[in-house]
Enzyme design. Structure first.
Site, short mmCIF file in Angstrom:
data_model
loop_
_atom_site.label_atom_id
_atom_site.label_comp_id
_atom_site.label_asym_id
_atom_site.label_seq_id
_atom_site.Cartn_x
_atom_site.Cartn_y
_atom_site.Cartn_z
N ALA A 67 32.96 36.02 22.60
CA ALA A 67 32.29 36.73 23.69
C ALA A 67 31.36 37.76 23.07
O ALA A 67 31.55 38.16 21.92
CB ALA A 67 33.35 37.41 24.56
N GLY A 106 36.15 33.61 22.08
CA GLY A 106 35.61 32.81 23.18
C GLY A 106 34.90 31.56 22.68
O GLY A 106 34.84 30.54 23.38
N GLU A 109 37.45 29.10 22.27
CA GLU A 109 37.93 28.73 23.61
C GLU A 109 36.98 27.72 24.27
O GLU A 109 37.42 26.80 24.96
CB GLU A 109 38.09 30.00 24.48
CG GLU A 109 39.27 30.84 23.99
CD GLU A 109 39.41 32.16 24.73
OE1 GLU A 109 38.42 32.93 24.76
OE2 GLU A 109 40.49 32.43 25.28
N GLU A 129 40.77 38.03 18.57
CA GLU A 129 40.69 39.09 19.59
C GLU A 129 41.63 40.25 19.28
O GLU A 129 41.31 41.41 19.52
CB GLU A 129 41.05 38.52 20.98
CG GLU A 129 39.96 37.66 21.60
CD GLU A 129 40.04 36.19 21.21
OE1 GLU A 129 40.69 35.87 20.19
OE2 GLU A 129 39.45 35.36 21.93
N1 3HC Z 1 29.35 39.82 19.82
C1 3HC Z 1 28.21 40.51 19.58
N2 3HC Z 1 27.74 40.76 18.35
C2 3HC Z 1 28.45 40.28 17.32
C3 3HC Z 1 29.65 39.56 17.50
C4 3HC Z 1 30.10 39.32 18.82
N3 3HC Z 1 31.22 38.64 19.10
N4 3HC Z 1 30.12 39.23 16.30
C5 3HC Z 1 29.26 39.73 15.40
N5 3HC Z 1 28.25 40.36 16.02
C6 3HC Z 1 27.08 41.02 15.40
C7 3HC Z 1 27.49 42.15 14.47
O1 3HC Z 1 27.71 43.35 15.19
C8 3HC Z 1 26.31 42.23 13.54
O2 3HC Z 1 25.31 42.93 14.22
P1 3HC Z 1 24.25 43.84 13.42
O3 3HC Z 1 23.50 42.90 12.53
O4 3HC Z 1 23.44 44.45 14.48
O5 3HC Z 1 25.05 44.82 12.64
C9 3HC Z 1 25.87 40.77 13.44
O6 3HC Z 1 26.45 40.09 14.55
C10 3HC Z 1 26.33 40.07 12.18
O7 3HC Z 1 27.74 40.25 12.07
P2 3HC Z 1 28.43 40.44 10.65
O8 3HC Z 1 27.72 41.49 9.88
O9 3HC Z 1 29.88 40.63 10.91
O10 3HC Z 1 28.12 39.04 9.98
P3 3HC Z 1 29.04 38.18 9.03
O11 3HC Z 1 28.23 37.01 8.68
O12 3HC Z 1 29.61 39.03 7.95
O13 3HC Z 1 30.29 37.73 9.92
C11 3HC Z 1 31.39 36.85 11.87
C12 3HC Z 1 30.08 36.90 11.02
C13 3HC Z 1 32.49 36.18 11.06
C14 3HC Z 1 31.10 36.07 13.12
C15 3HC Z 1 31.82 38.30 12.22
O14 3HC Z 1 30.72 38.97 12.78
C16 3HC Z 1 32.95 38.39 13.18
O15 3HC Z 1 34.09 38.25 12.83
N6 3HC Z 1 32.63 38.69 14.48
C17 3HC Z 1 33.62 38.99 15.47
C18 3HC Z 1 34.21 37.76 16.06
C19 3HC Z 1 35.17 38.12 17.16
O16 3HC Z 1 35.91 39.08 17.11
N7 3HC Z 1 35.15 37.31 18.22
C20 3HC Z 1 35.99 37.52 19.33
C21 3HC Z 1 35.25 38.31 20.38
S1 3HC Z 1 36.28 38.74 21.74
C22 3HC Z 1 36.34 37.31 22.67
O17 3HC Z 1 35.76 36.31 22.33
C23 3HC Z 1 37.14 37.43 23.94
C24 3HC Z 1 37.37 36.12 24.59
O18 3HC Z 1 38.67 35.64 24.30
C25 3HC Z 1 37.25 36.22 26.07
#
Ligand code: 3HC
Length: 697
Positions: A67, A106, A109, A129
């Protein structure tokens, strides 16, 4: 012909198969325009008689990373992710998720609600998450257990653990690994499904695989230990236990509610703050985009002591070649042995293969001669923390290295500016301050000196990332950020001890707050001789009271060096279990008598406030001086380096939750009780309190 469904989702039809491609940089988060595009792609599939299957694929570096975190806390625009996923699940034609990069949260998912999943071999999968203090909210905790089994799914959900494509293919999460181009591979897969008359498959309709119900209790107990203080991992167990016990539709609603509730929780806000702060910390003030990192392949590490060995191991782990330089065959041999032992224990644990261990050790060379450093790209100075010794090493490196090679110092307290200005190449000098044990600790304080060239700063940032570390750029300041703040906590813990608190009480209060270990148990682990040496180094800058508060020296004089001698602040049995020691009480009583201090009862609140607020007050001074660029950098430093509980967001974030006015009032109180020189509120705290603001505005 390509049809643009939304700005970020396009659709192409290949005969009877449609391909929907998503391009929403940087990580294809499931923002509103992606969700709307996916909904429209499903509608296009359903409304076309000619089209028999749909492929979902992402451009750029990854499949959906989840998400869109930037939308959290704002009003959500329809379609919500749950609606898109319900449409995927209900679709009567097969949909194939074609996955590269990371399918997370997500994103996974979405893939789980498709009929089939194909992936490249490097793809990774996870429901992380929990690391943001929330839980899957769009069917992840319902579909994953049905597909891969309850136990594996529970581990992935409650720990946020990722798995690779091979494991995903083995446990049924992935249907095929694609060796060729991903879209071509997915088209071939879809064609085979259609030709074989294969239809839709719904994970939501699979029965729950059999499992041992005892696994939930065991998971709770283990998570309680490993994730002490965190709410979401425990809730994850409740969620999965519920999800496998009740009908899908009902479980789905409850899952969504749980996720929504957690999204508003203080822990989730704190963890999401840290997620953003860690990424923000990589954006270095004043660094233009053309400051490209230099290519670093070969590194010299000067000093084969504890820090040098750990640092050398970090570079070897990251695939670089390392020349370790020392003053004798004996010290170098010992260092190589210690590095080999790090790898042997990783080999025993199964986290390193024998070939990889051999490759790492084969990239390590030992020498006593600076002449051997002519081809290194960067040299790390990690010798004794004495100015003259370090200055001598700098002189030798200056003479031996290529003009364009970088020198980084690992100094903890010395003035990097002085070291840099004595060098022939001040623009090629910076600091990279590792923490012990260097091959384990995530934090690296990168230090910019006034002449450090922009591309040197870009290089050390990229390099630390390549080592798998969390780098934070800091400026000139004695002890930089982490140790400077820690020294204030240490001072207060010592003062509290002489005023009447016991080591056990102070440790209980601070570990109860969320630190993994109390300061006195930690001192016993590090060794009292180390603590005494650090104290001696700081002595010229100590107040009279700090000098007289010499409990550490008394313990050393009594031979109580900590765990290694069986006694320090605590007494240790053969299994290194600590218990309070009357011997320590006697030393403390003698100390108080000699200092004329009548011990008093000290409340837990006073202990916590004095230890914590002394740190926060110092952090405010650090911010004012510009030694840290922003409060988020300090939060990252303390959560990744010194065990500040991440679920409280770091000391600056936590200070805002307490309220700066409350902290200022307490600082005034302790100024009166302990002394103004220790607790006078920093001007920034005064100003923020007057303006009723926080560090974050
Ligand atoms: N939403 C919005 N922005 C995101 C994001 C997300 N889910 N994940 C990463 N970004 C952004 C970062 O903030 C960063 O932004 P910036 O360049 O402005 O600083 C950019 O993307 C690049 O991220 P990273 O520097 O972390 O890049 P990497 O290549 O090192 O890693 C990644 C990529 C493995 C995808 C890592 O970003 C990550 O782990 N992201 C989080 C994933 C996550 O937690 N997903 C779950 C979200 S909650 C959800 O999905 C709820 C659902 O169940 C309903």
């Amino acid at each position: 012909m390509t049809e643009l469904l939304t700005q970020v989702v396009s659709l192409v039809t290949h005969g009877d198969i449609m391909v929907a491609t998503v391009d929403n940089p940087p990580v294809n988060a499931l923002s509103h325009s992606v969700r709307a595009g996916l909904r429209d792609a499903i509608s296009a599939l359903e409304s076309s008689d000619a089209v028999r299957a749909l492929i979902l694929v992402c451009d750029g570096k990854t499949f959906f990373a989840g998400a869109d975190i930037r939308e959290f806390g704002k009003p959500m625009r329809e379609p919500l992710l749950g609606e898109v996923i319900a449409r995927l699940d209900a679709c009567t034609k097969p949909i194939v998720a074609a996955i590269h990069g990371t399918a997370l949260g997500g994103g996974l998912e979405v893939a789980l609600a498709c009929s089939y999943r194909v992936a490249v071999a490097s793809a990774r999968f996870g429901l992380p998450e929990v690391k943001l203090g929330i839980l899957p909210g769009a069917g992840g905790s319902l579909r994953l257990p049905r597909l891969i089994g309850v136990e594996t799914a529970l581990t992935m959900i409650s720990e946020g653990k990722h798995i690779g494509a091979a494991e995903a293919a083995h446990n049924g999460l992935v249907d095929a690994i694609v060796e060729s181009d991903l879209t071509d591979g997915a088209l071939g897969f879809a064609r085979r499904i259609i030709d074989a008359g294969g239809g839709i498959r719904r994970a939501s309709e699979l029965p729950i695989p059999s499992f041992d119900p005892a696994l939930f209790g065991a998971a709770r107990a283990s998570l309680r230990k490993r994730f002490r203080g965190y709410v979401a991992p425990q809730k994850a167990v409740d969620l999965v236990e519920m999800a496998v016990a009740i009908p899908f539709a009902e479980a789905s609603e409850r899952e969504y509610e749980t996720c929504r509730e957690l999204l508003g929780s203080p822990q989730s806000k704190a963890l999401r703050h840290l997620f953003a702060a860690e990424r923000e910390a990589l954006k270095i003030d004043g660094l233009s985009a053309d400051a490209a990192p230099r290519d670093i392949r070969k590194v010299a590490v000067v000093g084969p002591g504890t820090m040098g060995r750990g640092i050398a191991a970090c570079y070897l782990d990251a695939g670089l070649s390392v020349v370790l330089i020392g003053r004798s065959d004996e010290s170098l041999g010992k260092a190589k042995g210690a590095i080999a032992r790090i790898y042997e224990s990783a080999l025993k644990r199964g986290s390193l293969s024998a070939e990889e261990m051999e490759s790492r050790l084969s990239r390590l060379t030992l020498t006593q001669f600076y002449d051997d450093l002519a081809d290194v790209d960067l040299a790390v100075e990690a010798v004794t923390e004495q100015h003259d010794v370090k200055a001598e090493v700098f002189r030798k490196l200056d003479a031996a290295l290529r003009d364009d090679a970088i020198i980084v110092t690992n100094t903890s307290f010395l003035d990097i500016e002085e070291l840099a200005s004595a060098s022939r190449r001040p623009w090629n000098v910076a600091g990279m301050h590792f923490f012990n044990p260097a091959h384990v600790m995530k934090l690296v304080e990168n230090v910019r000196a006034s002449h450090s060239a922009p591309d040197v700063l870009a290089t050390i940032t990229a390099l630390a990332r390549r080592l798998g570390k969390t780098p934070v750029m800091v400026g000139r300041s004695e002890g930089f950020v982490a140790n400077r703040m820690l020294s204030k906590r240490t001072r207060e813990a010592q003062f509290l001890l002489e005023e009447g608190a016991s080591p056990a009480q102070i440790d209980r209060v601070l570990s109860g707050f969320g630190f993994p270990i109390g300061p006195f148990a930690l001192a016993d682990l590090a060794g009292m001789d180390i603590m005494a040496a650090a104290r001696a180094a700081r002595r010229p800058r100590m107040s009279d009271r700090e000098k007289s508060c010499n409990i550490v020296d008394r313990l050393v004089a009594a031979g109580r060096l900590g765990q290694k001698t069986g006694a320090g602040y605590y007494r240790y049995d053969e299994k290194r279990m600590a218990s309070p020691d009357p011997g320590t009480d006697e030393i403390l009583e003698a100390h108080r008598r000699d200092r004329g201090i009548a011990p008093r009862e000290i409340s837990d609140d006073e202990i916590l406030e004095r230890c914590l607020y002394a740190m926060i007050n110092e952090a405010a001074k650090i911010l004012e001086e510009g030694a840290a660029a922003r409060p988020g950098d300090i939060d990252v430093i303390w959560t990744s380096g010194f065990g500040f509980p991440p679920y409280l967001g770091g000391p600056m974030f936590h200070a805002d939750q307490i309220g700066i006015r409350t902290i200022k009032e307490a600082l005034d109180r302790y100024s009166a009780l302990v002394g103004r020189e220790y607790f006078q509120p920093a001007p920034l705290i005064e100003r923020l309190a007057a303006e009723r603001k926080g560090f974050y505005g």
